[in-house]
Design an enzyme around this catalytic site. Structure first.
Site, mmCIF file in Angstrom:
data_model
loop_
_atom_site.group_PDB
_atom_site.id
_atom_site.type_symbol
_atom_site.label_atom_id
_atom_site.label_comp_id
_atom_site.label_asym_id
_atom_site.label_seq_id
_atom_site.Cartn_x
_atom_site.Cartn_y
_atom_site.Cartn_z
ATOM 1 N N ASP A 166 0.800 -1.097 0.028
ATOM 2 C CA ASP A 166 -0.052 -0.042 0.068
ATOM 3 C C ASP A 166 0.896 1.174 -0.031
ATOM 4 O O ASP A 166 0.592 2.145 -0.617
ATOM 5 C CB ASP A 166 -0.811 0.189 1.405
ATOM 6 C CG ASP A 166 -1.890 1.184 1.475
ATOM 7 O OD1 ASP A 166 -2.603 1.504 0.141
ATOM 8 O OD2 ASP A 166 -1.963 1.782 2.402
ATOM 9 N N ARG A 211 -9.676 11.445 -11.957
ATOM 10 C CA ARG A 211 -9.083 11.506 -10.727
ATOM 11 C C ARG A 211 -8.773 9.900 -10.245
ATOM 12 O O ARG A 211 -8.417 9.965 -9.029
ATOM 13 C CB ARG A 211 -10.032 12.111 -9.644
ATOM 14 C CG ARG A 211 -10.309 13.751 -10.011
ATOM 15 C CD ARG A 211 -11.402 14.131 -8.955
ATOM 16 N NE ARG A 211 -11.288 13.592 -7.739
ATOM 17 C CZ ARG A 211 -12.573 13.329 -6.912
ATOM 18 N NH1 ARG A 211 -13.539 12.988 -7.358
ATOM 19 N NH2 ARG A 211 -11.934 12.939 -5.336
ATOM 20 N N LYS A 212 -8.838 9.181 -11.176
ATOM 21 C CA LYS A 212 -8.789 7.758 -10.781
ATOM 22 C C LYS A 212 -7.257 7.451 -11.277
ATOM 23 O O LYS A 212 -6.909 7.709 -12.501
ATOM 24 C CB LYS A 212 -9.665 6.739 -11.310
ATOM 25 C CG LYS A 212 -11.117 6.744 -10.711
ATOM 26 C CD LYS A 212 -11.938 6.042 -11.440
ATOM 27 C CE LYS A 212 -13.486 5.821 -10.969
ATOM 28 N NZ LYS A 212 -14.281 5.185 -11.754
#
Lengths: 251, 251
Positions: A166, A211-212
Site C-alpha cells: 500500500d 481522478r482515478k
C-alpha cells in the site's frame, strides 16, 4: 555474489530497470553519496538529519541491513546518478512528508507515528527504502521485514505485506497525482516472505482516468526466482477542499 | 448513551447479531466474567496470565480503551454467556496461538512478535479483541487504532486497516478450516478511520469449496452509520505436510 548480482540484473531487466552492471555494489557500507533528504543536508547515515535538529531519515542503511539489502541499495543509488531515479526519504511523522504549504491544515501531534516507522528497534520492523522513477511512473521499494512483523511462524504477516505494498503503490500514485487516497487494494499472496529476507516491491501507474489512478505491483525475491505477491490498486486524487471536508466529517 | 446503545443494537441487528439488550454494558471496567484464555485461568485483567507465568493475554481491557470500546466489549461478553459467542485470547507470540501438538514443528524465537502485538505502549498500536461464533462461521473484531498506526494525518494507515481485516477474516477462516494461508485479500476503502475511534470488523465465511474458503468482511463505526471498508478474501486450507514443505522451500 556474482551469480546473485547476475540474477538480480536479469530479474530487474525483465521489468525494464536500466543500467544494472553486475559487481558495481559496495560491501557492508553505503558507498555512494545518496540524494539529500532535504536540500543541502548530507545524509550518508541515518543519523545525519537528527544531528542537525532535522527529522531523522530512516530510508538509509543501518546496522540491521543484510548484505542483500545493502547491495541492492547501493545498486539503486548508482542508478540515481543520472537523475532518472531518486531515493525517497522516510520520516516517522507523516507531517514531515507533507509540503510546508499544506502543513498549516494539520496540527502536528508528537504522539503519532507513521505506521511503517512505529517500531523503534533497528531491524525489528519495516526496514525499507523506496526509489522513484518519475518518467516511468514507477516506485521500487527494497524491503527487509523484521522479526516483529511475524504472521505464520518465521514469515511476514499478510498485513505487513499489504502495508508495504500500500505504501509503495501509494507513493507511486502520489508521484503521478499528488494527494491521493486508497480506494481499492487487491493482493494475491503467492509465496510467503521469510522474516529477515529481502524482497523487491515494484509498482507502476498503469492508467490515469480523471481522478482515478490505476496501479499494479509485484513483490519478488532478490534473485527474481520467487514471486511473493502481486497486487492491483485504485487510488483517488483528492483536492484540498475535498480532503478537508472528508476530514471534518470523520471527526 | 441510550441512543448509542440503540444505534449499536440497530447496526448489529442488521447483521444478525443476537441478544443486544440496550443498557447492559458496564462502565469503564470489564464487569462480566470473560471466558478464560486458558482453561482454569482467571482472566478478568490483562495481567492475569503473566502473574501466573503464562503468556499475557492482550485481548482484555486496559487503561487506553475508550468508553465505546469498553461498552462494546461488555456487550459482547454478555453474549458469550450462552456459549454461542466466544472471546478469542491474543498473545504477542504466534506460537502461543498454535496447539501444543503442532508447536514441535517450530522453534520458538524469543525475538519475534506477532505483527499486531508489536507495539508495546498501551493504546498506541492495535487495541483489539475478537469474538467467534462458530455456528454462524463468523468473527467480529472490536478495533481501536492507536496513534502509532497513522497514515494520512489523524487517520489509520490503509496498511493497518488491511492488517486488522486480514487477521479477523483469517481467524474466521481458521475456525472453519484449521490451518490456512491468505491467497487473496481485496479491500474497498470507503471512509477513513480516525485514530482513537472504535470500529467493528465483522467477518463471515461465505463458502467452502474443497480447500478454498471464501470470506467477506465489513468495517463499520459503532453507531453503524459509517461504512469504513469492505473486503473479500480467499484462504487456502493447508495440511501439515504441505505447510512444512512450503516452509522448507522458503528457508
Amino acid at each position: 555474489m556474482w551469480r546473485r548480482c547476475g540474477a538480480l540484473g536479469r530479474a530487474l531487466a525483465l521489468r525494464g530497470l536500466p543500467g544494472l552492471a553486475p559487481g558495481a555494489a559496495g560491501r557492508r557500507t553505503a558507498s555512494g553519496p545518496s540524494p539529500p533528504a532535504r536540500p543541502g543536508l548530507p545524509c550518508g547515515t541515518a543519523a545525519a538529519g537528527s544531528q542537525l535538529g532535522q527529522s531523522k531519515d530512516y530510508a538509509l542503511p543501518n546496522a540491521s541491513w543484510s548484505q542483500d539489502m545493502l547491495d541492492l541499495y547501493n545498486r539503486f543509488l548508482d542508478m540515481t546518478k543520472d537523475g532518472l531515479w531518486k531515493r525517497i526519504p522516510s520520516y516517522n511523522n507523516i507531517l514531515d512528508h507533507i509540503p510546508e504549504s499544506m502543513k498549516l491544515t494539520y496540527e502536528k501531534r508528537k504522539d503519532t507515528r507513521l505506521f511503517l516507522r512505529s517500531i523503534d528497534a533497528e531491524g525489528a520492523g519495516f526496514e525499507y527504502v523506496m526509489f522513484l522513477n518519475t518518467s516511468e511512473k514507477r516506485v521500487v521499494c527494497l524491503f527487509q521485514p523484521g522479526s516483529y512483523l511475524e504472521g505464520h511462524p518465521g514469515f511476514a504477516h499478510g498485513g505487513s505485506i499489504a502495508t508495504i505494498i500500500d505504501s509503495t503503490i501509494g507513493s507511486c500514485a502520489i508521484s503521478v497525482a499528488g494527494k491521493v487516497m486508497t480506494a481499492n487494494l487487491s493482493i494475491d499472496y503467492v509465496n510467503p516472505v521469510p522474516l529477515g529476507s529481502v524482497v523487491l516491491v515494484d509498482s507502476k501507474a498503469d492508467k490515469v482516468e480523471g481522478r482515478k489512478v490505476f496501479l499494479s505491483c509485484k513483490m519478488q525475491s532478490v534473485d527474481g526466482n520467487t514471486l511473493h505477491a502481486e497486487a492491483t490498486a485504485l487510488f483517488i486524487q483528492l483536492d484540498a477542499t475535498k480532503a478537508q471536508k472528508q476530514q471534518a466529517s470523520c471527526q
